[in-house]
Design a protein around this motif. Structure first.
Motif, PDB file in Angstrom:
ATOM      1  N   VAL A  84      71.587  87.979  93.805  1.00  0.00           N
ATOM      2  CA  VAL A  84      70.206  87.730  94.220  1.00  0.00           C
ATOM      3  C   VAL A  84      69.383  88.993  93.974  1.00  0.00           C
ATOM      4  N   THR A  85      68.596  88.936  92.934  1.00  0.00           N
ATOM      5  CA  THR A  85      67.702  90.026  92.566  1.00  0.00           C
ATOM      6  C   THR A  85      66.266  89.515  92.709  1.00  0.00           C
ATOM      7  N   PRO A  86      65.296  90.411  92.684  1.00  0.00           N
ATOM      8  CA  PRO A  86      63.904  89.925  92.711  1.00  0.00           C
ATOM      9  C   PRO A  86      63.611  88.955  91.561  1.00  0.00           C
ATOM     10  N   GLU A  87      64.153  89.234  90.392  1.00  0.00           N
ATOM     11  CA  GLU A  87      63.939  88.361  89.238  1.00  0.00           C
ATOM     12  C   GLU A  87      64.558  86.988  89.462  1.00  0.00           C
ATOM     13  N   GLN A 119      63.627  77.980 100.493  1.00  0.00           N
ATOM     14  CA  GLN A 119      62.398  77.517 101.153  1.00  0.00           C
ATOM     15  C   GLN A 119      61.413  78.676 101.338  1.00  0.00           C
ATOM     16  N   VAL A 120      61.913  79.795 101.824  1.00  0.00           N
ATOM     17  CA  VAL A 120      61.057  80.954 102.066  1.00  0.00           C
ATOM     18  C   VAL A 120      60.548  81.527 100.748  1.00  0.00           C
ATOM     19  N   TRP A 121      61.420  81.615  99.739  1.00  0.00           N
ATOM     20  CA  TRP A 121      60.988  82.143  98.440  1.00  0.00           C
ATOM     21  C   TRP A 121      59.864  81.294  97.851  1.00  0.00           C
ATOM     22  N   LYS A 122      59.990  79.983  97.966  1.00  0.00           N
ATOM     23  CA  LYS A 122      58.946  79.093  97.458  1.00  0.00           C
ATOM     24  C   LYS A 122      57.629  79.320  98.199  1.00  0.00           C
ATOM     25  N   GLU A 123      57.707  79.473  99.503  1.00  0.00           N
ATOM     26  CA  GLU A 123      56.504  79.701 100.316  1.00  0.00           C
ATOM     27  C   GLU A 123      55.841  81.020  99.931  1.00  0.00           C
ATOM     28  N   ILE A 124      56.634  82.073  99.787  1.00  0.00           N
ATOM     29  CA  ILE A 124      56.091  83.374  99.387  1.00  0.00           C
ATOM     30  C   ILE A 124      55.480  83.276  97.994  1.00  0.00           C
ATOM     31  N   ASN A 131      54.756  88.490  92.563  1.00  0.00           N
ATOM     32  CA  ASN A 131      54.822  89.856  93.107  1.00  0.00           C
ATOM     33  C   ASN A 131      55.271  89.883  94.564  1.00  0.00           C
ATOM     34  N   GLY A 132      55.009  88.823  95.295  1.00  0.00           N
ATOM     35  CA  GLY A 132      55.441  88.752  96.689  1.00  0.00           C
ATOM     36  C   GLY A 132      56.954  88.764  96.834  1.00  0.00           C
ATOM     37  N   LEU A 133      57.651  88.305  95.804  1.00  0.00           N
ATOM     38  CA  LEU A 133      59.114  88.266  95.849  1.00  0.00           C
ATOM     39  C   LEU A 133      59.750  89.553  95.324  1.00  0.00           C
ATOM     40  N   LEU A 134      58.957  90.428  94.743  1.00  0.00           N
ATOM     41  CA  LEU A 134      59.507  91.672  94.190  1.00  0.00           C
ATOM     42  C   LEU A 134      59.870  92.678  95.270  1.00  0.00           C
ATOM     43  N   SER A 135      59.193  92.609  96.412  1.00  0.00           N
ATOM     44  CA  SER A 135      59.382  93.640  97.444  1.00  0.00           C
ATOM     45  C   SER A 135      60.464  93.305  98.462  1.00  0.00           C
ATOM     46  N   ILE A 136      61.062  92.126  98.356  1.00  0.00           N
ATOM     47  CA  ILE A 136      62.098  91.749  99.318  1.00  0.00           C
ATOM     48  C   ILE A 136      63.400  92.433  98.930  1.00  0.00           C
ATOM     49  N   SER A 137      64.014  93.112  99.899  1.00  0.00           N
ATOM     50  CA  SER A 137      65.315  93.727  99.629  1.00  0.00           C
ATOM     51  C   SER A 137      66.359  93.057 100.509  1.00  0.00           C
ATOM     52  N   LYS A 138      67.623  93.173 100.121  1.00  0.00           N
ATOM     53  CA  LYS A 138      68.696  92.549 100.886  1.00  0.00           C
ATOM     54  C   LYS A 138      68.663  93.079 102.315  1.00  0.00           C
ATOM     55  N   GLY A 139      68.772  92.146 103.253  1.00  0.00           N
ATOM     56  CA  GLY A 139      68.750  92.515 104.657  1.00  0.00           C
ATOM     57  C   GLY A 139      67.346  92.607 105.225  1.00  0.00           C
ATOM     58  N   HIS A 140      66.337  92.482 104.370  1.00  0.00           N
ATOM     59  CA  HIS A 140      64.942  92.519 104.811  1.00  0.00           C
ATOM     60  C   HIS A 140      64.630  91.239 105.564  1.00  0.00           C
ATOM     61  N   CYS A 141      64.035  91.351 106.713  1.00  0.00           N
ATOM     62  CA  CYS A 141      63.675  90.183 107.508  1.00  0.00           C
ATOM     63  C   CYS A 141      62.522  89.453 106.827  1.00  0.00           C
ATOM     64  N   LEU A 142      62.747  88.184 106.489  1.00  0.00           N
ATOM     65  CA  LEU A 142      61.740  87.387 105.803  1.00  0.00           C
ATOM     66  C   LEU A 142      60.829  86.648 106.772  1.00  0.00           C
ATOM     67  N   GLN A 144      58.500  86.464 110.465  1.00  0.00           N
ATOM     68  CA  GLN A 144      57.837  87.108 111.578  1.00  0.00           C
ATOM     69  C   GLN A 144      58.398  86.518 112.868  1.00  0.00           C
ATOM     70  N   LYS A 145      58.049  87.084 113.992  1.00  0.00           N
ATOM     71  CA  LYS A 145      58.555  86.575 115.267  1.00  0.00           C
ATOM     72  C   LYS A 145      58.127  85.140 115.527  1.00  0.00           C
ATOM     73  N   ASP A 146      57.011  84.708 114.941  1.00  0.00           N
ATOM     74  CA  ASP A 146      56.558  83.324 115.150  1.00  0.00           C
ATOM     75  C   ASP A 146      57.277  82.335 114.233  1.00  0.00           C
ATOM     76  N   GLY A 147      58.208  82.831 113.410  1.00  0.00           N
ATOM     77  CA  GLY A 147      58.991  81.947 112.537  1.00  0.00           C
ATOM     78  C   GLY A 147      58.383  81.724 111.170  1.00  0.00           C
ATOM     79  N   ASN A 148      57.200  82.276 110.918  1.00  0.00           N
ATOM     80  CA  ASN A 148      56.557  82.111 109.616  1.00  0.00           C
ATOM     81  C   ASN A 148      56.974  83.236 108.678  1.00  0.00           C
ATOM     82  N   PRO A 149      57.000  82.963 107.366  1.00  0.00           N
ATOM     83  CA  PRO A 149      57.340  84.026 106.422  1.00  0.00           C
ATOM     84  C   PRO A 149      56.316  85.148 106.521  1.00  0.00           C
ATOM     85  N   GLU A 150      56.780  86.364 106.262  1.00  0.00           N
ATOM     86  CA  GLU A 150      55.883  87.527 106.300  1.00  0.00           C
ATOM     87  C   GLU A 150      54.859  87.425 105.188  1.00  0.00           C
TER      88      GLU A 150
END
Length: 150
Positions: A84-87, A119-124, A131-142, A144-150
């Motif tokens: 799982v890479t950003p690409e 599901q989250v990747w599609k939403e982002i 570009n929104g998917l380029l900054s996600i790193s492994k272990g990064h919380c996708l 927010q506390k309200d359950g919505n993607p960052e």
């Protein structure tokens, strides 16, 4: 009238599970060995998807995705899953959205069965573009506390 009741076996299956606590809910992780055993049984014709999934305590949806991915990619789905890479995230999200693809179709094409991640990747991707998917790193919380993607 004599109605035959189905035979219900009472046993405790040997299931290797790992429970992960994620915020307010927990998720049971099924081992690769259990998944591979279930797939082997399914492809040997020892039952339908629902029956074998239930027998091995795998959710129907996950097992359906595993079957589709295994059909296309073989045991690599479990033993050598895609990196799982950003690409990869961009490619999966773009293809899934462009083709209005189900999670099972994504699993078959890419050999990836992380339904919630897809599901989250599609939403982002929809909200921020690739570009929104380029900054996600492994272990990064996708989330927010309200359950919505960052």
């Amino acid at each position: 009238m004599d109605l035959k009741m189905p035979l219900i076996l009472s046993y405790t299956p040997k299931v290797k599970v790992k429970t992960l606590a994620l915020g307010v809910f927990s998720m049971t992780k099924i081992s690769k060995e259990i998944k591979l055993r279930a797939l082997t049984e399914y492809f040997a014709g020892r039952g339908g998807i629902r029956v074998i999934a239930a027998k091995h305590h795998i959710s129907f949806r996950l097992f359906e995705m595993l079957v589709a991915a295994y059909r296309t990619h073989g045991s690599d789905v479990l033993l050598n899953p895609p990196q799982v890479t950003p690409e990869f995230r961009i490619e999966v999200a773009h293809w899934a959205i462009s083709n209005n693809a189900s999670y099972t179709q994504v699993a078959a094409k890419f050999g990836y069965v992380g339904m919630r991640q897809i599901q989250v990747w599609k939403e982002i991707y929809r909200n921020q573009g690739p570009n929104g998917l380029l900054s996600i790193s492994k272990g990064h919380c996708l989330y927010q506390k309200d359950g919505n993607p960052e």
